[in-house]
Design an enzyme around this catalytic site. Structure first.
Site, mmCIF file in Angstrom:
data_model
loop_
_atom_site.group_PDB
_atom_site.id
_atom_site.type_symbol
_atom_site.label_atom_id
_atom_site.label_comp_id
_atom_site.label_asym_id
_atom_site.label_seq_id
_atom_site.Cartn_x
_atom_site.Cartn_y
_atom_site.Cartn_z
ATOM 1 N N CYS A 1 28.523 -68.714 6.117
ATOM 2 C CA CYS A 1 29.363 -68.059 5.291
ATOM 3 C C CYS A 1 30.463 -67.591 6.071
ATOM 4 O O CYS A 1 30.344 -66.307 6.494
ATOM 5 C CB CYS A 1 28.771 -67.010 4.309
ATOM 6 S SG CYS A 1 30.044 -66.165 3.312
ATOM 7 N N CYS B 1 32.029 -64.114 5.038
ATOM 8 C CA CYS B 1 31.067 -62.950 4.945
ATOM 9 C C CYS B 1 30.990 -62.664 6.463
ATOM 10 O O CYS B 1 31.130 -61.506 6.812
ATOM 11 C CB CYS B 1 29.830 -63.402 4.564
ATOM 12 S SG CYS B 1 29.557 -64.391 3.224
ATOM 13 N N ASP B 2 30.988 -63.655 7.449
ATOM 14 C CA ASP B 2 30.743 -63.223 8.809
ATOM 15 C C ASP B 2 32.015 -63.467 9.823
ATOM 16 O O ASP B 2 31.746 -63.112 11.147
ATOM 17 C CB ASP B 2 29.509 -63.996 9.357
ATOM 18 C CG ASP B 2 28.450 -63.792 8.344
ATOM 19 O OD1 ASP B 2 28.280 -62.749 8.104
ATOM 20 O OD2 ASP B 2 27.381 -64.563 8.393
#
Ligand code: NAP
Length: 309
Positions: A132, A135-136
């Site tokens: 992701c 997300c990261d």
């Protein structure tokens, strides 16, 4: 309490079913493993092909969908259903703590990321391997990242990472992309994205954290090392149908066999969104499925004379 319909999954298909279900006067519950609605769009930085909402953030679209269902009074609960069981005229849906009962079920559990299966991938999960980018990605500011895949997600991830990473390698096993041309053109026009085509990741290496990838060119068979701080795997999706007993018939890949009318091999059980067999998996086709599933639910309730408690 016997619900008219229980929807499994709070992504665009499930939420649309809740909206159409409430408007049709149905007694409806949406059950999701996550308290946050939106499904896969929550891991999408931006959705730019949903009509009327250009360039909306994935998180924002998830919130808007939920807000809409909330305004209509849809009921939500958090839980993971482990089995669907038919009992007389109703279905029993078991979670760890509660057994729910409904006259019909809409399975809208969506799909999740597929793993690459390369040596070192599982070991480095969260230590340089991610699925992701939104997300990261922030962990790799001014660092070197790689994205693996050639679909829309890989292209979008590469563009997203290029905003903060020093350098992004986009590794794809062919020399043509599966994703949309508009994204391919943007990727090609981005200075700090380097295409590594006709290439596969042989292994992901590093002591604690990822520090390099072994890449094989599938045409020349040449193997080379690519030094990276992180690798984002975007090689497609797989249906979320592996954790539940009593599901209807599926295809070899695990997608529930159902057409546009959402009917599955079990009367009274319907499938909507990415989890069903279909040509195009997008937010708009998932939303469309949710609406169609409710239409079929009503027809089923009428045909079985189950419409009123
Ligand atoms: P996808 O479209 O299925 O693409 C997967 C990519 O990964 C393909 O390029 C495939 O290569 C590659 N791949 C698969 N297995 C691999 C392996 N073992 N090793 C190396 N490469 C591998 O999946 P996605 O990009 O995750 O998208 C999923 C769905 O969401 C699609 O329907 C997509 O259109 C949709 N989506 C749409 C948008 C948008 O419209 N803006 C945004 C995000 C997602 P090949 O091409 O060689 O098969």
């Amino acid at each position: 309490m016997v619900y008219d319909v229980i929807v499994l999954g709070g992504g665009p298909a499930g939420i649309t079913a809740a909206i159409y279900g409430k408007r049709a006067g149905l007694n409806i519950l949406v059950l999701d493993e996550s308290p946050k609605s939106g499904g896969q769009i929550l891991t999408t930085y931006e959705v730019d092909n949903y009509p009327g909402l250009p360039k909306i953030g994935g998180m924002e679209l998830g919130d808007k969908l939920r807000e809409h269902a909330d305004q209509l009074g849809a009921e939500f609960a958090v839980g993971r259903v482990s089995s669907i069981e038919k009992q007389d005229d109703t279905f029993l849906l078991k979670t760890r703590k509660v057994t729910y009962e409904a006259k019909t079920v809409i399975i809208a559990t969506g799909a999740g990321h597929r793993s690459l299966g390369a040596p070192g991938e599982a070991e480095h999960m969260g230590m340089g391997v991610s699925y992701c980018a939104t997300c990261d990605g922030a962990f790799y500011k001014d660092k070197v990242t790689a994205v693996v895949g050639g679909g829309n997600v890989a292209l979008e991830d590469a563009l997203f990472l290029a905003r903060t990473s020093k350098q992004v390698y986009l590794i794809h096993r062919r020399d043509e992309f599966r994703g949309d041309k508009v994204l391919v053109d943007q990727v090609k026009a981005t200075d700090n994205i380097t295409l590594v085509l006709d290439s596969v990741v042989e292994s992901i290496e590093g002591q604690m954290k990822v520090d390099s990838l072994s890449i094989k060119n599938v045409k020349t068979e040449e193997v080379s090392k690519l030094e990276v701080d992180g690798v984002f795997i975007a090689v497609g999706i797989t249906p979320n149908t592996d954790k539940m007993q009593g599901l209807p018939e599926m295809d070899a890949a695990g997608y529930i066999l159902a057409g546009e009318d959402a009917q599955t091999s079990i009367p009274g059980v319907f499938a909507a969104g990415d989890v069903r067999t279909k040509q195009l998996r997008q937010v708009i086709t998932s939303a469309s499925d949710g609406a169609n599933a409710i239409f079929s639910v009503q027809r089923y309730l009428n045909s079985q004379k189950l419409h009123k408690n």
